[in-house]
Enzyme design. Structure first.
Site, PDB file in Angstrom:
ATOM      1  CG  LEU A   1      44.657  63.214 119.673  1.00 28.26           C
ATOM      2  CD1 LEU A   1      45.390  64.581 119.706  1.00 28.26           C
ATOM      3  CD2 LEU A   1      43.065  63.548 120.083  1.00 28.26           C
ATOM      4  CB  ALA A   2      45.401  58.595 121.550  1.00 26.26           C
ATOM      5  CB  SER A   3      48.037  54.354 118.911  1.00 25.66           C
ATOM      6  OG  SER A   3      48.031  53.200 118.515  1.00 25.66           O
TER       7      SER A   3
ATOM      8  CB  SER B   1      45.788  46.927 122.447  1.00 26.16           C
ATOM      9  OG  SER B   1      44.819  46.944 123.575  1.00 26.16           O
ATOM     10  CB  ILE B   2      40.959  47.828 121.073  1.00 26.18           C
ATOM     11  CG1 ILE B   2      41.343  46.643 122.190  1.00 26.18           C
ATOM     12  CG2 ILE B   2      39.587  47.457 120.337  1.00 26.18           C
ATOM     13  CD1 ILE B   2      41.145  45.402 121.914  1.00 26.18           C
TER      14      ILE B   2
ATOM     15  CD  GLN C   1      45.742  54.312 114.478  1.00 26.11           C
ATOM     16  OE1 GLN C   1      46.674  53.821 115.151  1.00 26.11           O
ATOM     17  NE2 GLN C   1      45.906  55.033 113.452  1.00 26.11           N
ATOM     18  CB  VAL C   2      41.651  58.705 118.673  1.00 28.61           C
ATOM     19  CG1 VAL C   2      40.916  59.957 118.480  1.00 28.61           C
ATOM     20  CG2 VAL C   2      40.887  57.639 119.849  1.00 28.61           C
TER      21      VAL C   2
ATOM     22  CG  ASP D   1      38.099  51.594 131.634  1.00 33.70           C
ATOM     23  OD1 ASP D   1      38.969  51.474 132.813  1.00 33.70           O
ATOM     24  OD2 ASP D   1      38.676  51.797 130.628  1.00 33.70           O
TER      25      ASP D   1
END
Length: 546
Positions: A129-131, A133-134, A136-137, A287
């Site tokens: 779904l999302a990526s 640097s640390i 991803q989902v 954040d």
């Protein structure tokens, strides 16, 4: 340094020189080893000489890869350290990293959970779904109840890469600190160490899970902020499973307006959420950039913020909150003397700071800002100017205040994007005044009594015995002190007598030596020497006696 690390270091230096980062330090400030090293790499030419310094730094971070991109993003929030043009450019850095393959994600999840994905989840989607640097989902459903979930998984083998880059960053920071004295204000070693702690914390998703659970509990039943539920039984160090949410990205203003969202209330809700976290809960999402905030589709007339990615949080103790609230109220009342006094009382600046000079420095910086209407004043930039002024008076780094200022800038920027007429001060003032009233008024005293009542109720039966024991020990200590004082006086008297006898002996010695040189007084000289010996012997015994 291993060959692989040396190769990476050469790559870093190449990118920095090709972007002309070495030219940001004037030649007269460059140490001779640096100038020599630059000349020895004569084949590396600057690629884009016409770009601004901020743009060149941003491009260098982008070329260095995801770890440096995240470092640049962190630096962009440290506006107490960087010039505004560089901070603005670094804020444009995007954590765009190609996703790793879904099969690798599946294997990582199964390795962490100790069972096949199909045992726990239905409809697991290997397309992320999302990526970032640390991590991803991926999406899926819980097998036991069918609830939609997102599964966040740390990238395979990312730890060695991060550790290697961090070691190189620490090496570069030490070199800069050693050979560029003008870098002391930027505190390179300290900044890199702060980043190291932050990014290593992000590798442990159990920490993020705990933060999300705490934040969700704090806002249970709230119509201002919703935090997705975490399914802790499926969470591990490298895997986080939580409820999937649907919402409009807070930065997508056309979509919000199309949904009929009350933009004024939405902006004010952001301020409410921030100050509630800080002053009620002492625990805040640190954040809150637009990528981590969504707005619920439901009830657009009463909009609800949705917060995700709780990897970075801040905390404040009771004293920090009190001093912070008083600071806000004091500088918006233009009471700069009180602002200076609060910095000294809180220990943020050294106790020997001259309050008059500090007050004058604060007035010089803030008074021009307050010539504007309050609705046009940036709360975050007032804090930034205040901290920068305090730093000239040796203000110690306060990590919790750095996080707070960064988060306030995010919230304020979002609020004014959503509703440009947002008056942050008028929105925040009731929260500050109410908190101060609860902390110092009669209600605060009564609450403190109620809070301590169970403790005193438990200790009350022991009180007579404690009083008796204290009195007995006091009497014993008084007798002991009297004895020690008497011994000390005796010892002092003996030492005085010893010094007197040694002095008399020294005098008799001198007289005796002189008389021995006179033939007609030899007998008296011998008597004087004998007297000197006797005095020294008695003085020695007196000095040895305890």
């Amino acid at each position: 340094m291993t060959p692989k690390e040396f190769k990476r270091l050469y790559r870093i230096i190449t990118i920095l020189l090709e972007q002309g980062i070495d030219e940001l330090v004037p030649a007269r400030y460059q140490p001779w080893p640096g100038r020599l090293a630059r000349r020895s790499l004569f084949w590396l030419k600057k690629k884009q000489p016409d770009l601004s310094r901020g743009a060149r730094i941003r491009l260098a971070f982008e070329a260095l890869g995801p770890i440096f991109i995240k470092f640049g993003q962190m630096l962009s929030t440290r506006r107490d350290l960087l010039p505004p043009d560089i901070a603005e450019e670094l804020a444009m850095l995007q954590d765009r990293v190609p996703p790793f393959c879904g099969q690798a994600a599946r294997l990582k999840i199964e390795e962490s959970l100790g069972c096949p994905v199909e045992t726990l989840f239905d409809d697991f989607d290997e397309t992320p779904l999302a990526s970032a640097s640390i991590a991803q989902v991926h999406t899926g459903r819980l097998k036991e109840n069918g609830r939609e979930i997102v599964i966040k998984v740390i990238r395979p083998d990312i730890e060695p890469v991060i550790e290697a880059d961090l070691r190189l960053m620490q090496t570069l920071a030490r070199l800069v600190a050693r050979f560029v004295p003008q870098s002391a204000r930027l505190r390179p070693i300290e900044v890199v160490e702060e980043y190291r702690k932050t990014i290593l914390d992000e590798l442990n998703l159990m920490r993020e899970a705990a933060n999300a659970i705490q934040l969700r509990r704090n806002f249970t039943g709230s119509d201002a902020l919703y935090v997705p539920e975490v399914f802790t039984e499926h969470c591990r160090e490298h895997v986080l499973v939580m409820e999937r949410i649907y919402g409009i990205p807070v930065s997508d203003i056309p979509a919000l307006e199309a949904n009929g969202t009350n933009m004024k209330l939405l902006a004010e809700r952001g301020v409410e959420v921030f100050f509630t976290q800080v002053f009620r809960d002492s625990f805040f999402h640190a954040d809150m950039h637009p990528g981590n905030i969504f707005v619920s589709y439901e009830h657009p007339d009463n909009p609800l913020w949705i917060g995700i990615d709780c990897g970075i949080v801040g905390t404040l103790n009771r004293e920090d909150k009190r001093y912070l609230a008083e600071n806000f109220l004091a500088f918006f009342n233009r009471d700069y003397r009180r602002v200076a006094e609060l910095h000294v009382e809180s220990g943020w600046v050294p106790p020997d700071t001259k309050v008059d000079e500090f007050e004058f420095a604060i007035r010089t910086v803030l008074e021009p800002i307050f010539e504007k209407p309050l609705s046009e004043i940036s709360f975050g930039h007032v804090l930034l100017n205040l901290f920068n002024t305090a730093r000239r008076f040796n203000m110690a780094v306060q990590p919790q205040l750095v996080l707070l200022q960064k988060t306030l800038l995010y919230v304020e920027g979002l609020g004014r994007q959503l509703y440009p007429q947002l008056d942050l001060w008028q929105t925040a003032k009731p929260y500050l005044e109410n908190w101060m009233h609860e902390q110092v008024g009669p209600k605060a005293v009564w609450n403190a009594i109620k809070e301590k009542a169970p403790f005193w109720a438990e200790k009350l039966p022991e009180l007579p015995e404690l009083v008796y024991e204290t009195l007995r020990q006091t009497r014993h200590q008084q007798r002991h002190f009297d004895q020690m004082f008497a011994d000390f006086r005796r010892h002092s008297r003996r030492q005085g007598q010893a010094r007197y006898l040694l002095g008399v002996g020294a005098s008799l010695l001198l007289v005796g030596v002189f008389l021995l040189t006179q033939k007609q007084h030899i007998e008296w000289g011998q008597i004087s020497l004998a007297g000197a010996g006797l005095c020294w012997l008695l003085g020695w015994f007196k000095a040895r006696s305890h």
